[in-house]
Design an enzyme around this catalytic site. Structure first.
Site, PDB file in Angstrom:
ATOM      1  N   THR A   1       0.846  -1.192   0.000  1.00 23.66           N
ATOM      2  CA  THR A   1       0.000   0.000   0.000  1.00 23.66           C
ATOM      3  C   THR A   1       0.881   1.241   0.000  1.00 23.66           C
ATOM      4  OG1 THR A   1      -1.918   1.039   1.055  1.00 23.66           O
ATOM      5  CG2 THR A   1      -0.245   0.100   2.518  1.00 23.66           C
TER       6      THR A   1
ATOM      7  N   LYS B   1       3.649   1.117  -3.773  1.00 17.67           N
ATOM      8  CA  LYS B   1       3.120   0.337  -4.889  1.00 17.67           C
ATOM      9  C   LYS B   1       3.936   0.485  -6.172  1.00 17.67           C
ATOM     10  CE  LYS B   1      -1.652   0.187  -3.211  1.00 17.67           C
ATOM     11  NZ  LYS B   1      -3.078   0.355  -3.546  1.00 17.67           N
TER      12      LYS B   1
ATOM     13  N   GLY C   1      -5.090  11.659  -7.433  1.00 17.98           N
ATOM     14  CA  GLY C   1      -3.970  10.862  -6.962  1.00 17.98           C
ATOM     15  C   GLY C   1      -3.222  10.230  -8.112  1.00 17.98           C
TER      16      GLY C   1
ATOM     17  N   GLY D   1       0.209   4.470  -7.024  1.00 14.02           N
ATOM     18  CA  GLY D   1      -0.112   3.153  -7.546  1.00 14.02           C
ATOM     19  C   GLY D   1      -1.596   2.895  -7.648  1.00 14.02           C
TER      20      GLY D   1
ATOM     21  N   ARG E   1     -10.550  10.596 -19.460  1.00 14.06           N
ATOM     22  CA  ARG E   1      -9.818  11.548 -18.638  1.00 14.06           C
ATOM     23  C   ARG E   1      -9.411  11.011 -17.254  1.00 14.06           C
ATOM     24  NH1 ARG E   1      -9.428  17.203 -18.884  1.00 14.06           N
ATOM     25  NH2 ARG E   1     -11.082  17.236 -20.398  1.00 14.06           N
TER      26      ARG E   1
ATOM     27  N   TYR F   1     -10.760   3.167   3.432  1.00 13.21           N
ATOM     28  CA  TYR F   1     -11.788   2.379   4.124  1.00 13.21           C
ATOM     29  C   TYR F   1     -11.703   2.519   5.632  1.00 13.21           C
ATOM     30  CZ  TYR F   1      -8.061  -1.087   4.702  1.00 13.21           C
ATOM     31  OH  TYR F   1      -6.896  -1.709   5.019  1.00 13.21           O
TER      32      TYR F   1
ATOM     33  N   GLY G   1     -14.365   2.584   0.043  1.00 10.07           N
ATOM     34  CA  GLY G   1     -13.140   1.848  -0.247  1.00 10.07           C
ATOM     35  C   GLY G   1     -13.171   0.417   0.241  1.00 10.07           C
TER      36      GLY G   1
END
Length: 780
Positions: A601, A605, A646, A649, A665, A727, A748
């Site tokens: 995570t 990544k 963001g 990864g 996009r 999450y 999430g």
């Protein structure tokens, strides 16, 4: 009068001629064997068994082949099996053959003992070095030993006594449950074709033990540790199970496939026609439920609960809580007491503790050392404590790889501190922790362990603080190779795995707190997390290690998800939090096949691509926009304007997936996936059309910064759906405000569960328990 070599020498010196000293009868058998050790002129041996000229004569064959009579000399150590009856025992056959094969100078004999305490007092010489204990002395042996292993103490029976050469003290332990339970498991695996790689075949079985003596207690304890459900004839009050009378066992049939263990002498030679239970279709097993609510246990590593409190009464309450929580022993931190009267308080603490006690009296933190001194190796000076007077002598060394000291609250003089520890010993403490305030370099740890061993310590304890998670590997190496029991702990979040995986690498104990946040050292997990989150009792030498790599990582629910799933399918693995700074260094250090798989995570990544020997084509090339979107038919994303916040990864993965479904996009990662890019600031007024889709893949809004959001609420009215990869919490501020603005929201948690399906199957080779995954995450 206690027997010793000096008293015998004085006696025999009065004789100017050789002497033959024989004691007849079974109780005198050792006189006919050990005369070879103590200078007897001759012994008698019969030609045939049973054809003797006086009671207790062995045969010549037994003297030569069973007891290895010709090999016995003045320096031969004496061992034996104590019991009544005892002649049936095959222990001398087993041990003497092994002694000969290993060229060990020892002899093992039958010892018909009526009074165990009197026997041990009489044969107190170090010539008599160890004893196996049989019926009926196993429970009495607990009180005859100077020290008793915590497991044997929990069982309430000792089947092995060893005389410590350094001080002549007797140490008692119990090996019955290891031997018997292993044999029963092997029997089940053979009859049921159960793989030895999947848990214990005893788990969930109804286990019936006949007999409430030492062997019965040991089997009940061992079976309960493997997850069996126990039913005991007489042991229920001791071990917490259910009891059934022997008469009731004749018709006891709550289920098929039960396990029956007889630990009485019924049926033993010469009464081989007797049986404790009649042959009947309904009596396929009988029970001693030694310990209720069983749990499988693959390791002997103990869980110790640190007990800190302002008063003795507060400590007593917490000790009871520790037992309820599942601890094996308690560490009583004397330095935390506001008022301490050693003699009275120590006695009270020991008497009121429901668990074995470890006493620690820790100094208050001294001024922080300079960086130069933090790596300085100081000679170890041993406190003036003689191991002769100690119960379990734990020598602690606190080592730090950076200028820090995790100290206690005591700020008095050293003599008073050590006097209190001596008094704890005299009052009956099970363990005493003697700490040294040294800060050696990490490279010297191995040498330091060897030096600590030379002091006579029973247990070595080393506590360090890690600069990097790879520092923990050194502690694992030391633990595996130590010649004495070792407690190796690394403090701080980077050292968390040392407190969990010590069960895999052979650590003597770990520490678990009663409450989250109330710790005696940084990085301590709770007892609840050790037992319920990490399945600590299930971890063994063959357990495979998995983990979530990240920074930060403590918020991750991956260990909750995977460990619950591993347990549900009896997969021998553990999943841990891994706070990693340098991913390449981590993989290089933990390159053993014991470390079998990892989830990656933030922020590793993208780096992970370069750390792998091989990379899946999608992970490697998919984000370059080489696909043609052939999988777009039928997707509600087709044609949608898809905005990803963001560029890490997770962002690349979502942008790739959305493009594959025909979306348009992606912010910041357009070059990688073939879309357009805009700045985060421009998103506030970005409104080329309605019904757009927004996906946040940053950590903005994640615990503990739950009040943050990646985009203002007024800008959310242009989106038909908003997804947040976070999450924890399940509903972030972004999702809450998006829902208030009329958008459909996706947590999430859905992404987390979805990606976990394939990872679980890759880790285990087993189908993912999807329903369990959802049930587990519904609690958060």
């Amino acid at each position: 009068m206690p027997w010793n070599r000096d008293s015998l020498t004085t006696f025999t010196e009065n004789f100017q001629v050789p002497i033959i000293g024989i004691v007849m009868g079974e109780r005198g058998l050792i006189s006919r064997i050990l005369c070879a050790k103590f200078g007897g002129y001759l012994t008698f041996g019969s030609l045939e068994s049973g054809v003797v000229s006086s009671p207790g004569q062995p045969t010549i064959k037994d003297l030569l082949n069973l007891y290895n009579f010709r090999q016995i000399g003045p320096d031969t150590k004496v061992y034996g099996v104590c019991g009544k009856p005892i002649g049936h025992s095959k222990s001398p056959l087993l041990y003497n053959e092994a002694f000969t094969s290993a060229s060990f100078n020892g002899v093992y004999v039958h010892l018909l003992v009526d009074d165990l305490a009197k026997f041990l007092q009489t044969y107190s010489s170090t010539d008599f070095e160890g004893f196996s204990v049989g019926i009926p002395h196993k429970e009495a042996a607990v009180k005859c030993c100077d020290e008793v292993d915590p497991v044997a103490k929990s069982i309430g029976a000792v089947n092995c006594i060893v005389r410590r050469q350094s001080d002549g003290k007797l140490f008692g332990l119990n090996t019955d449950y290891f031997g018997a339970i292993s044999a029963i498991e092997d029997g089940l695996r053979g009859s049921q074709d159960v793989s030895d790689k999947v848990g214990s075949p005893l788990a969930g079985k109804l286990f019936v033990v006949i007999g409430a003596g030492g062997a019965g207690k040991a089997l009940a304890y061992g079976a309960k540790g493997k997850g069996a459900r126990i039913r005991a004839k007489k042991l229920a009050g001791i071990v917490g199970g259910d009891a059934t009378s022997l008469a009731d066992l004749e018709n006891f049939h709550p289920e098929d496939g039960m396990i029956l263990a007889n630990t009485t002498s019924v049926g033993m030679q010469p009464k081989v026609d007797e049986t404790p239970i009649a042959k009947s279709p309904s009596s396929s097993a009988v029970a001693v439920e030694a310990m209720g609510g069983g749990v499988i246990r693959r390791n002997p590593t103990l869980i110790c609960a640190p007990i800190m409190g302002d008063s003795v009464d507060e400590m007593a309450v917490n000790m009871t809580k520790a037992k309820t929580a599942g601890a094996d022993l308690v560490e009583i931190r004397l330095d935390s007491l506001k008022s301490f009267t050693p003699r009275a308080d120590l006695k009270t603490l020991i008497n009121r503790s429901p668990l074995p006690t470890l006493f620690t009296y820790r100094f208050a933190p001294p001024p922080l050392p300079s960086p130069a001194r933090a790596l300085h190796t100081s000679p170890i000076s041993t406190p003036n404590l003689t191991p002769l007077s100690l119960p379990f002598f734990i020598f602690s060394l606190f080592c730090f790889t950076r200028p820090a000291w995790e100290g206690g609250q005591y700020d008095g003089d050293e003599r008073t501190r050590l006097d209190a520890l001596r008094l704890a010993i005299e009052s009956g403490a099970d363990y005493v922790d003697v700490e040294l305030q040294n800060t050696p370099s990490v490279e010297e740890l191995g040498n330091l362990v060897a030096r600590i061993q030379s002091t006579g310590a029973d247990i070595v304890k080393i506590a360090t603080t890690a600069v990097d998670i790879t520092d923990v590997a050194r502690i694992f190496q030391i633990t595996v190779h130590s010649q004495v029991p070792i407690i190796g702990l690394v403090m701080g979040e980077r050292g968390l795995i040392s407190r969990i995986l010590c069960a895999k690498f052979g650590g003597y104990l770990t520490f678990g707190t009663l409450e989250s946040g109330v710790v005696s050292a940084p990085g301590q997990p709770t007892i609840k997390d050790l037992l319920d989150l990490y399945n600590f009792r299930l971890i063994g030498p063959d357990t495979k290690v998995y983990g979530i790599i990240g920074k930060p990582v403590g918020h991750s629910k991956s260990p909750v998800l995977y460990n619950e799933a591993f347990k549900s399918v009896d997969f021998n693995g553990v999943f841990v939090h891994l706070l990693v700074d340098d991913l390449a260094k981590f993989f290089h250090t933990y390159s053993s096949v014991d470390f079998a798989g990892f989830s990656c995570t933030i922020p590793h990544k993208e780096t992970a691509v370069n750390c792998c020997d091989e990379v899946d084509p999608v992970a490697k090339d998919g984000l370059r926009g080489s696909q043609n979107g052939s999988n777009t038919v039928g997707s509600p994303l087709a044609g949608k304007l898809f905005v990803v916040i963001g560029a890490g990864g997770a962002g690349k993965a979502l942008a790739y997936g959305a493009k594959e479904k025909g979306a348009r996009r992606a912010k910041e990662i357009a070059v990688a996936v073939g879309g357009d890019a805009i700045s985060l600031a421009d998103l506030e007024n970005f409104h080329p059309e309605d019904g757009m889709v927004l996906a946040n893949t940053t950590s903005i809004g994640m615990q503990p910064k739950v009040d943050e959001t990646a985009i203002s609420k007024h800008a959310l009215r242009y989106y038909s759906l908003v997804f947040d990869a976070i999450y924890t919490p399940k509903i972030t501020r972004l999702l809450r405000e998006a829902e208030e603005s009329g958008a459909t929201i996706v947590s999430g948690v859905e992404m987390f569960i979805g990606q976990a399906y394939e990872q679980f199957e890759r880790f285990t080779g087993l189908p993912a328990p999807k329903d369990l995954f959802r049930k587990t995450m519904s609690k958060y």
